[in-house]
Each structure stands twice: as C-alpha cells, then as structure tokens.
Design a protein around this motif. Structure first.
Motif, PDB file in Angstrom:
ATOM      1  N   UNK A   1     -10.709 138.101 -44.812  1.00  0.00           N
ATOM      2  CA  UNK A   1      -9.998 139.320 -45.173  1.00  0.00           C
ATOM      3  C   UNK A   1      -8.531 139.048 -45.472  1.00  0.00           C
ATOM      4  N   UNK A   2      -7.905 138.212 -44.648  1.00  0.00           N
ATOM      5  CA  UNK A   2      -6.486 137.889 -44.830  1.00  0.00           C
ATOM      6  C   UNK A   2      -6.260 137.143 -46.139  1.00  0.00           C
ATOM      7  N   UNK A   3      -7.199 136.261 -46.481  1.00  0.00           N
ATOM      8  CA  UNK A   3      -7.073 135.512 -47.737  1.00  0.00           C
ATOM      9  C   UNK A   3      -7.052 136.461 -48.937  1.00  0.00           C
ATOM     10  N   UNK A   4      -7.957 137.422 -48.967  1.00  0.00           N
ATOM     11  CA  UNK A   4      -8.053 138.311 -50.124  1.00  0.00           C
ATOM     12  C   UNK A   4      -6.971 139.392 -50.133  1.00  0.00           C
ATOM     13  N   UNK A   5      -6.325 139.644 -48.970  1.00  0.00           N
ATOM     14  CA  UNK A   5      -5.284 140.673 -48.933  1.00  0.00           C
ATOM     15  C   UNK A   5      -3.897 140.089 -49.187  1.00  0.00           C
TER      16      UNK A   5
ATOM     17  N   UNK B   1     -10.331 144.294 -47.681  1.00  0.00           N
ATOM     18  CA  UNK B   1     -10.588 145.407 -46.752  1.00  0.00           C
ATOM     19  C   UNK B   1     -12.043 145.388 -46.286  1.00  0.00           C
ATOM     20  N   UNK B   2     -12.946 145.031 -47.190  1.00  0.00           N
ATOM     21  CA  UNK B   2     -14.364 144.983 -46.837  1.00  0.00           C
ATOM     22  C   UNK B   2     -14.613 143.930 -45.759  1.00  0.00           C
ATOM     23  N   UNK B   3     -13.975 142.770 -45.882  1.00  0.00           N
ATOM     24  CA  UNK B   3     -14.135 141.735 -44.865  1.00  0.00           C
ATOM     25  C   UNK B   3     -13.512 142.166 -43.540  1.00  0.00           C
TER      26      UNK B   3
END
Length: 501
Positions: free
Chosen positions: A387-391, A465-467
């Motif tokens: 999640x942190x990677x994609x945000x 957000x989904x992760x």
C-alpha cells in the motif's frame, strides 16, 4: 518422517496431546482410558493421501493453464477456430467457468457427501475432471467449451470438499498435519505445471486444446486410485451407529479398510483401533444424525465459525489481487524478463512450492496456531508495504518486491496450507460432510467475490488504498486466529471434537 518398523508404545504417563513424529508413539487420550499407539507403514499411509491429492493437483493445473489458454484461444492465427473474437463477458466465462462450477460442486457436496461417502465422491470428482477436460479440449463451439469448464469446475468443488476429509480420516495422527498440508503443495505444483505446459503450447495452433486435454490422463489415474482405495473407516462406522447399515458388517469392513490403510504388517492392531473409535463415537454422541438446525448450534456452530472464518479470511486478505500486480512490480524493479507474465508466474510458483514445503515439514512440530499467527503477521506487514509503495513510495520499487515476496511466502506457510488443514480437522464427524461443504462454498464464493470486485474497487480507490484495506482485514484475521482458532496438533479427530469444541 517415521520408519516402517513398528515401535513399542511409550509409557502411559506421556503428556496429553504431546506431539510426536515417531510411528507408534503413545499419548494419554482425552476421551477414554489409555489409547494404544497408532502403528502404520509409511508407504501404506501415503497412498491414501496421494490419489485424493491429485484432485488438488488438477485444481492448481487448471488455474495455471487457463492463463495461457486464454491467450491461445483469442489469437486469430493460433486459436484454430473461427470464434476467437471473444467479448469480455465470454473471456470471463472462460477464465471463471471452473470457479462457478466449483461453487455448484460445493452446493452438491453439502447435500450428498455423507450419503455417498468420501471415496465415492472423489471417484465422481475424477469422472467429472475427465469428462470436463475432454469436452473442453474437443469443444466445437464456445457454449460447449463453457459446459466443459463448468463440469471440470464441479469436479474441483467435489474434490476440494472430499479430499481433505478422506485424508484426515485415513491418515495416522502423527503425520495428519503434514499430509493434509501437502495437498496445498500439490495445488501449487499443479499451478506451476499449468504455467509450464501452457508456455509450451501457447504458440501451437489450437494449443489451448492440448492444455486442457492434458488433465484427462491424470483424472484417470486419480479415479483408478480411488477405486482401489478403501472407504474411510470412520465413515463406515458412522453410518453403522446411525442405523444406516449392519453394525457388525460395517465394523468388519472398517477393520479391513484400516488394515489396508496402515499396512498388513500392522493388521493385529486394527481391531483395537476400530473398537477405540466406536467407543469414542458413543462418548461424543455421534450416533445422532445431525439436523440442519443443529449445524448452527453448540459445538457445531463453533466448528463452523472456526472453519468458515479461516477460509473467508484466506480469500479476503487479497490473495488473488496481490498476484495480479506481480509482473508489473518485478518489471518496475528492473527485471527485464518480468514483461513475460508466464515467467513471473513460474518464478512465484517455485517460490510458493518452497515455502509450502517448509510449512509441510514443520506443521506437526510447531503446530497450527504458530504458523497462522506468524504467517498472517507477515501478511499484515507485506500489505502495508505494498500500500505504501503505491501511495507514496513509487520511486522505491524494492519496497514492492519485498512486500510481494513477503506476502507470497507468508501466505504459503499460513492461510494456504493451514486453512485447508483446519477445516479438515475441526468439524465433528457427523457434521464433517456438511460443515466442510459450507466452508468450501465460502472459500470459492469469497474467491469469486474478490475477483469480481477487484477491478471496480481499483478504479474507484486506487491500488494503494485497496492494499491498505486488505491490510486492515488481515489485522482483523490475526485477531480472529488469536482469539478463536484452537491448536489441534497431536490430537486425534475425536480428541479435537472433545477438547476444542
């Protein structure tokens, strides 16, 4: 792993439920008096696992082969058919047809499992695998192709329902956890085989027919093997004490069955083991046939809560969704071969095999709860990293690679094998057929729901957000495991019912 030689029983002062990998280890039983040791021959004990596990192998193979079959069948030059231009709905039916069939199979299993027995259910499953594979491979048009996928899927539903039961009821207690967990290893092995065979035929004209047709010989082996194996002795005895067969005849059949399952060299102890099982059935009230209302009462409800809860969390912590991003994550990290999704799938499949193998080796030594708690804790961390990677860490692809590998590894030592192991162990015998039917239905239903909802949610919320949402669900599953899921290591199925429910 135990040796073939029969061991002398240990003194009866052994601690209750103490784990042992040795053949002939004695425990102080939970229910009646002093239980004699479970003596068995390793080859004789492994065969009752092997043929039911082929059901899991074919399930995994279908997952792996379908990814390449979809590419093959959509190719104007390589499909070998005139109806290659499939719509998105038709592609969905092709890829998910077996999943919908598995849902149908789970519903059927709920109604017929305790009537036909585990062995016959697996024979029917093998037949459906065989017929479904052939119909799919020789399909002259798309509707027939979907019919074949549905039949194959019904076989999956029946196999994933009956195989854990048959293995749990026929395997010696000291290696029960290893062998049921090894079924997950066979599922992953099937996936790797599906990816590999798919890559061999993906550039062959009508290659998808070969991909699906390969399943049929394995289905024949599975069916013949189950025809040769005996019925579950516990199922035979349950039918007898519930007034659905002659008690003495069923007892004689159960003794013969147990002798075949343990090895002829240990035949002298089978009479005693059958008597012990019958005595424990009486103590547990197994002679009363369960009604539909009782499923949702007392210890039956507790077993259902544990089993269905585990397989629900197994799916809704994002397992299908995480793997969706595998190729793009490796590609962003600079792995040139990651542009080929098949290579990524094979790479992850081999990694899954290794981690599942570790779980199989240690599950009867460490226990179920430590693997679940440790593995799901790792899943929480991995989902937070993804999640942190994609945000906000999109410039650090190593974070995503670590998160992906951590997720896959932790899943394969926890939810992957232990979920199927627990649902095979936790249900009381008279509830086991229907209880496992509900659990398998929840598993496939949740899988379908997550698969269906993933794309719309990704569009609405974004991957990061989904992760994070999956991470929160994983924290909830960790609490569920800590508060609700019992330890079943070293206990017979009857002791689990008496102590854990």
């Amino acid at each position: 792993m135990a040796s073939d030689a029969e061991q002398r029983p240990r003194p009866s002062s052994a601690k209750e439920g103490s784990p042992s990998g040795e053949i002939g280890s004695a425990r102080e039983p939970l229910i009646i008096g002093v239980r004699d040791s479970e003596s068995y021959s390793v080859p004789a004990a492994i065969l009752p696992f092997l043929f039911p596990a082929f059901g899991g192998l074919l399930f995994g193979y279908d997952i792996g082969a379908t990814s390449s079959a979809t590419i093959s069948i959509e190719s104007p030059t390589l499909s070998g058919v005139s109806w290659y231009n499939l719509s998105s709905v038709e592609i969905g039916l092709l890829t998910s047809g077996s999943l919908y069939g598995a849902l149908i199979g789970s519903v059927l299993a709920f109604n017929v499992a305790d009537f036909v027995g585990r062995r016959r259910e697996l024979i029917v499953s093998a037949l459906l695998y065989f017929v479904g594979a052939l119909i799919t491979a020789f399909a002259p048009n798309f509707p027939v192709l979907v019919l074949g996928r549905l039949l194959f899927g019904i076989g999956i539903g029946l196999a994933m329902h009956a195989a854990p039961m048959y293995i749990a009821e026929t395997t010696p207690t000291p290696i029960r956890g290893q062998l049921i967990s090894l079924k997950e290893f066979f599922i992953v092995l099937g996936m790797v085989a599906g990816y590999g065979i798919g890559s061999l035929f993906v550039e062959t004209i009508a290659g998808w027919r070969y991909m699906y047709g390969v399943s049929s010989p394995v289905a024949i082996i599975m069916g013949l093997g189950m025809w040769w194996l005996p019925a579950s002795p516990r199922w035979l005895l349950l039918r007898a004490i519930q007034g659905k067969g002659d008690v003495q005849n069923s007892k004689d059949l159960a003794i013969c069955s147990l002798r075949q399952l343990r090895g002829q060299a240990f035949g002298d102890s089978t009479q005693r083991q059958v008597d012990e099982i019958l005595a424990e059935f009486s103590c547990l009230g197994e002679e009363k046939e369960i009604t539909f209302g009782e499923i949702f009462q007392g210890k039956c409800l507790k077993a259902l809560w544990i089993g269905a809860g585990l397989v629900l969390f197994q799916q809704i912590t994002g397992q299908p969704s995480v793997l969706y991003y595998a190729a793009s994550i490796f590609q962003s990290a600079g792995f040139s071969g990651a542009s080929d999704a098949t290579r990524v799938s094979i790479l992850l499949g081999v990694f899954k095999l290794i981690m599942t193998g570790i779980a199989v080796v240690v599950v009867d030594k460490l226990g179920r709860r430590p693997l679940l708690l440790g593995g799901v804790s790792g899943i929480v961390i991995s989902l937070f990293l993804l999640g942190s990677y994609y945000v906000f860490l999109d410039n650090a692809p190593v974070v995503a690679v670590v998160g992906l590998l951590l997720y896959v590894g932790c899943y394969q030592i926890s939810f992957g094998p232990i979920g199927w192991l627990m649902i095979a162990e936790i249900f009381p015998l008279r509830l086991r057929g229907r209880g496992l039917g509900i659990a398998v239905l929840v598993n496939f239903g949740a899988n379908a729901l997550v698969t269906f909802a993933f794309s719309p949610l990704k569009e609405l919320l974004g991957a990061g957000i989904l992760f994070y949402i999956f991470c929160v669900i994983a924290v909830a599953s960790l609490s569920f495991i800590y508060l609700v899921v019992p330890e079943t290591k070293g206990l017979t199925l009857e002791e689990i019912e008496a102590k854990c429910l």
